[in-house]
Design an enzyme around this catalytic site. Sequence first.
Site, short mmCIF file in Angstrom:
data_model
loop_
_atom_site.label_atom_id
_atom_site.label_comp_id
_atom_site.label_asym_id
_atom_site.label_seq_id
_atom_site.Cartn_x
_atom_site.Cartn_y
_atom_site.Cartn_z
CG ASP A 1 -45.71 3.04 -70.79
OD1 ASP A 1 -45.40 4.23 -70.92
OD2 ASP A 1 -46.86 2.60 -70.92
CG HIS B 1 -38.22 9.45 -72.34
ND1 HIS B 1 -38.16 8.86 -73.58
CD2 HIS B 1 -37.28 10.40 -72.34
CE1 HIS B 1 -37.22 9.43 -74.27
NE2 HIS B 1 -36.66 10.36 -73.56
P1 GDP Z 1 -40.56 4.70 -72.33
O1 GDP Z 1 -41.97 5.12 -72.54
O2 GDP Z 1 -40.24 3.38 -72.95
O3 GDP Z 1 -39.54 5.77 -72.68
O4 GDP Z 1 -40.43 4.40 -70.80
P2 GDP Z 1 -39.89 5.36 -69.69
O5 GDP Z 1 -38.52 5.81 -70.03
O6 GDP Z 1 -40.93 6.37 -69.37
O7 GDP Z 1 -39.73 4.29 -68.50
C1 GDP Z 1 -40.81 3.79 -67.79
C2 GDP Z 1 -40.50 3.81 -66.31
O8 GDP Z 1 -39.68 2.70 -65.94
C3 GDP Z 1 -39.75 5.05 -65.84
O9 GDP Z 1 -40.35 5.48 -64.64
C4 GDP Z 1 -38.34 4.54 -65.60
O10 GDP Z 1 -37.68 5.28 -64.59
C5 GDP Z 1 -38.58 3.12 -65.16
N1 GDP Z 1 -37.49 2.16 -65.42
C6 GDP Z 1 -36.72 2.06 -66.53
N2 GDP Z 1 -35.90 0.99 -66.43
C7 GDP Z 1 -36.17 0.40 -65.22
C8 GDP Z 1 -35.67 -0.78 -64.55
O11 GDP Z 1 -34.82 -1.51 -65.04
N3 GDP Z 1 -36.22 -1.06 -63.32
C9 GDP Z 1 -37.17 -0.28 -62.75
N4 GDP Z 1 -37.66 -0.65 -61.55
N5 GDP Z 1 -37.68 0.82 -63.36
C10 GDP Z 1 -37.18 1.15 -64.58
#
Ligand code: GDP
Length: 447
Positions: free
Chosen positions: A20, A48
Amino acid sequence: MNTLSYNQDSLAVVGMQWGDEGKGKVVDLLASEFDAIVRYNGGANAGHSVVVNGKRFALHLVPSGVLREGCDSIIANGVVVDPEQLLREIDGLTAEGVDCSRVLVSSRAHVVMPYHKAEDAARERALADSLGSKAVGTTGRGIGPAYAEKVQRASAVRIGDLLIPDLLRERVRAALAFKRPMLERWAPDATYALDEESLIEIALGWGDKLKNRVIDSTIQLHDHLEQGRKLLFEGANATLLDVDHGTYPFVTSSSASALGIAPGSGVPASVVGRIIGIAKAYQTRVGAGPMPTELTDATGDQIRERGREFGTTTGRPRRIGWLDLVALRYSARINGVTEIALTLLDVLSGFDELKVCTAYEIGGERTIDFDPAAASLDAVRPVYESLPGFDEEITGARSFGDLPSEARAYIDRVQSFVGVPISIVGVGPDREQTILVEHEAGVGSIG
Ligand code: GDP
């Protein structure tokens, strides 16, 4: 003589913590520069969300290249595929007008069969008595049992086998011979997973729907490389969940670090010239397992609320902690990370002080070495360094200079400790809420 010479322009995006970390946004940012996006590990337990025509989709198996015209989305041999889930994702995207014709799957990827899902539940039940809270806790999607079957060999079903009825039947029959008594004992409601005829029928149906997408992905990837095309490897899960190098046994069942690229795709690691490690500006973890910097106080609650750290499907609160630089340095080493994307920095505004863990104390000794074995990590005490916090909201920052000096100092401390430059800083979920950091004179000298 015909010499093999590939460029090293391919890229990997891998999570450096327990998942995440925001890999999706970074892949999305970079995908347009690549000719194929490749998944090489894990199964439908990852993924994601992407937004298409204002509608949000959870992609678990389809690589995010599907949203880029002309880009191959390749599910390589190291992935375990639940065909039902894959077909559902493809159907959902197609209904929204997304061209899924370049979603391709390796004939050597393994199939998650219905009895693998039943086995997941059965194992949880069987082990609960003896292990209690030490049980690993799975997502119930059959991924662990499918990987176990792969290693057991004779009873495993691969995607290519879905197109060969006789071979498929032989495999399923072999699997059932062993699983039937186990499932009848531990998952008596799972009769659907034990009926040979209906399993064959379902599996042949999957094969029929997938047949035009089944490829030898190793050949396809090498052909791309030979023609000078660039690949983006999308790691699922994250390094500290890697089956070999993570916090075992609280890990996933695949090689979830960049080390999994070669076995999971048939492409040598040497072509991946850029490895971007994705790290949150703090630590989170879902489910059981050691987490040295865990915060169980109001500060943890505040970070959880600001970062909306609740599971996307379950709504379960994620565990929160200060950034663990000892773990991050380990992760950088394991992956050969060439740069870091530090995400969710915006979540950390509003705190007087920010702590980062710069050593572990164990048996009265300090160390910066990370022993990922869960039993060892349980015994460490984190040693913190305190950095000044910042009050300003930074979601509008678009360059390094826009950030408050305390935020810049935080970034600087992370990269100087880990020894890898931070090239991307996330200050919000949107694509534009991203700072690309220019490095002129090497690590530790930005700004
Ligand atoms: P993954 O499992 O690593 O692919 O993570 P995700 O792509 O599901 O991202 C996790 C959450 O963090 C999602 O809801 C994104 O929209 C959010 N997100 C990603 N980068 C940022 C950031 O820099 N700031 C904030 N506040 N949210 C972010």
